[in-house]
Design a protein around this motif. Sequence first.
Motif, mmCIF file in Angstrom:
data_model
loop_
_atom_site.group_PDB
_atom_site.id
_atom_site.type_symbol
_atom_site.label_atom_id
_atom_site.label_comp_id
_atom_site.label_asym_id
_atom_site.label_seq_id
_atom_site.Cartn_x
_atom_site.Cartn_y
_atom_site.Cartn_z
ATOM 1 N N VAL A 310 13.143 109.162 146.780
ATOM 2 C CA VAL A 310 12.884 108.192 147.844
ATOM 3 C C VAL A 310 14.216 107.725 148.398
ATOM 4 O O VAL A 310 15.259 107.840 147.749
ATOM 5 C CB VAL A 310 12.063 106.986 147.338
ATOM 6 C CG1 VAL A 310 10.662 107.417 146.936
ATOM 7 C CG2 VAL A 310 12.772 106.294 146.165
ATOM 8 N N ARG A 311 14.176 107.192 149.613
ATOM 9 C CA ARG A 311 15.389 106.714 150.269
ATOM 10 C C ARG A 311 15.281 105.206 150.478
ATOM 11 O O ARG A 311 14.350 104.736 151.134
ATOM 12 C CB ARG A 311 15.605 107.447 151.597
ATOM 13 C CG ARG A 311 15.823 108.942 151.392
ATOM 14 C CD ARG A 311 16.065 109.657 152.697
ATOM 15 N NE ARG A 311 16.413 111.056 152.461
ATOM 16 C CZ ARG A 311 16.927 111.869 153.370
ATOM 17 N NH1 ARG A 311 17.160 111.415 154.597
ATOM 18 N NH2 ARG A 311 17.226 113.115 153.083
ATOM 19 N N ILE A 312 16.226 104.493 149.913
ATOM 20 C CA ILE A 312 16.175 103.040 149.880
ATOM 21 C C ILE A 312 17.380 102.469 150.629
ATOM 22 O O ILE A 312 18.520 102.845 150.343
ATOM 23 C CB ILE A 312 16.194 102.534 148.427
ATOM 24 C CG1 ILE A 312 15.009 103.128 147.645
ATOM 25 C CG2 ILE A 312 16.160 101.013 148.374
ATOM 26 C CD1 ILE A 312 15.051 102.836 146.171
ATOM 27 N N PRO A 313 17.168 101.564 151.597
ATOM 28 C CA PRO A 313 18.308 100.947 152.289
ATOM 29 C C PRO A 313 19.174 100.141 151.321
ATOM 30 O O PRO A 313 18.670 99.533 150.367
ATOM 31 C CB PRO A 313 17.634 100.025 153.318
ATOM 32 C CG PRO A 313 16.257 100.549 153.471
ATOM 33 C CD PRO A 313 15.880 101.123 152.139
ATOM 34 N N HIS A 314 20.464 100.154 151.604
ATOM 35 C CA HIS A 314 21.414 99.417 150.769
ATOM 36 C C HIS A 314 22.542 98.908 151.659
ATOM 37 O O HIS A 314 22.915 99.553 152.646
ATOM 38 C CB HIS A 314 21.981 100.333 149.682
ATOM 39 C CG HIS A 314 22.911 99.641 148.732
ATOM 40 N ND1 HIS A 314 22.477 98.895 147.658
ATOM 41 C CD2 HIS A 314 24.270 99.568 148.714
ATOM 42 C CE1 HIS A 314 23.519 98.401 147.016
ATOM 43 N NE2 HIS A 314 24.620 98.792 147.636
ATOM 44 N N LEU A 315 23.110 97.750 151.290
ATOM 45 C CA LEU A 315 24.215 97.161 152.037
ATOM 46 C C LEU A 315 25.456 97.052 151.162
ATOM 47 O O LEU A 315 25.390 96.590 150.023
ATOM 48 C CB LEU A 315 23.835 95.770 152.551
ATOM 49 C CG LEU A 315 22.647 95.687 153.514
ATOM 50 C CD1 LEU A 315 22.372 94.241 153.893
ATOM 51 C CD2 LEU A 315 22.884 96.531 154.756
ATOM 52 N N PHE A 316 26.591 97.492 151.715
ATOM 53 C CA PHE A 316 27.893 97.300 151.086
ATOM 54 C C PHE A 316 28.705 96.316 151.930
ATOM 55 O O PHE A 316 28.646 96.356 153.174
ATOM 56 C CB PHE A 316 28.686 98.608 151.025
ATOM 57 C CG PHE A 316 28.187 99.609 150.031
ATOM 58 C CD1 PHE A 316 28.360 99.405 148.657
ATOM 59 C CD2 PHE A 316 27.560 100.772 150.456
ATOM 60 C CE1 PHE A 316 27.927 100.344 147.742
ATOM 61 C CE2 PHE A 316 27.120 101.715 149.540
ATOM 62 C CZ PHE A 316 27.296 101.490 148.178
ATOM 63 N N ASN A 317 29.488 95.457 151.268
ATOM 64 C CA ASN A 317 30.487 94.672 151.976
ATOM 65 C C ASN A 317 31.662 95.584 152.319
ATOM 66 O O ASN A 317 32.038 96.452 151.521
ATOM 67 C CB ASN A 317 30.985 93.508 151.116
ATOM 68 C CG ASN A 317 29.935 92.443 150.936
ATOM 69 O OD1 ASN A 317 29.182 92.139 151.853
ATOM 70 N ND2 ASN A 317 29.872 91.871 149.742
ATOM 71 N N VAL A 318 32.250 95.373 153.481
ATOM 72 C CA VAL A 318 33.317 96.239 153.979
ATOM 73 C C VAL A 318 34.531 95.401 154.369
ATOM 74 O O VAL A 318 34.391 94.318 154.952
ATOM 75 C CB VAL A 318 32.823 97.060 155.195
ATOM 76 C CG1 VAL A 318 33.977 97.785 155.871
ATOM 77 C CG2 VAL A 318 31.761 98.053 154.758
#
Length: 329
Positions: A310-318
């Motif tokens: 499955v493909r799950i959205p994810h957020l990284f700080n940049v």
Amino acid sequence: MRRTLFISLFATICLLAVSAQRNIRIRKNIPLDSIRLSDPAILADQKTKMYYMTGTGGMMWRSSDLKLWEGPFRVTEFEANSWMGPRPMIWAAELHQTGDGWYYYFATFTNQEVKIDTVRGNVIERRASQVLRADNPMGPYRTFGDATYLPANRPTLDGTYWKDSDGKPYMIFCGEWLQNWNGTMEKIELKSDLSGTIGEPKVLFRASDSPWSREKNDKGEITWNKVTDGPYLFRTATGRLGMVWTSWVYDVYTQGVAYSESGTLDGPWIQEPNPITPPGFGHSMLFQRFDGQWMMSVHHHSKDDRGRTVRIPHLFNVDLSGDKLIIKP
């Protein structure tokens, strides 16, 4: 063969998603990691103070805090006589604003009823990046301007927007590896109102330029991976022009970055030697939270309880404060 089967399975999933749109159940207070979405792209809209997330499948989610989301909403409308057909497959949708009051929907559309080529036994369907438009972030987004943006005899995908240092708007997109067997990253100039394209595409770099992607060829030899995927442009605080993009390291989805030596789209583009995100993350874009923090939106390949990918959205700080893009822990 493995990648061909992967694409066939992905196409089937997209078709099921289109069918499911007819009976949409809007859900509220959904955590980001409970959403299943490929190629997530987020617009932080200052006017409404909401975040709008699009991606593959043609649906939209919205949130006020990036934590809890409401959706999915259907936000596109198509004319039956367009090259896309009435119900095209939709991949990698992004929202962009240019300051003219419109919201622009950059996406890849596939009309499976039209076949344009056969290469090495693979039948290639009509697939291309194009721009839709709406007067509010929730749409409906519709075609406008030119009937097509990119050549009809080529499969192209993952178009994104960039205004270069010459002040002109461009679409940056991928020439699909299924036809050229060495995926490309290309640019084409857009009309000032984004209603069409001007001139011919120009290749910026090729999949074979990557120092970090890997696969085995038909002889079992280790070589570069032929996939180019998911371009997105950015500038660091020092003004350096960069592009994040995605390929594979064998069977692992992986993301790298390239920088332009000239500071313009014309490059030359120099690839960083190593990936910039952990294994399994890719197809990213960048946006700023309302507090100014830069974020990277990606999807992660994971396994569900039944062992399915499955493909799950994810957020990284940049961090863009220096001369390079840095993913923060």
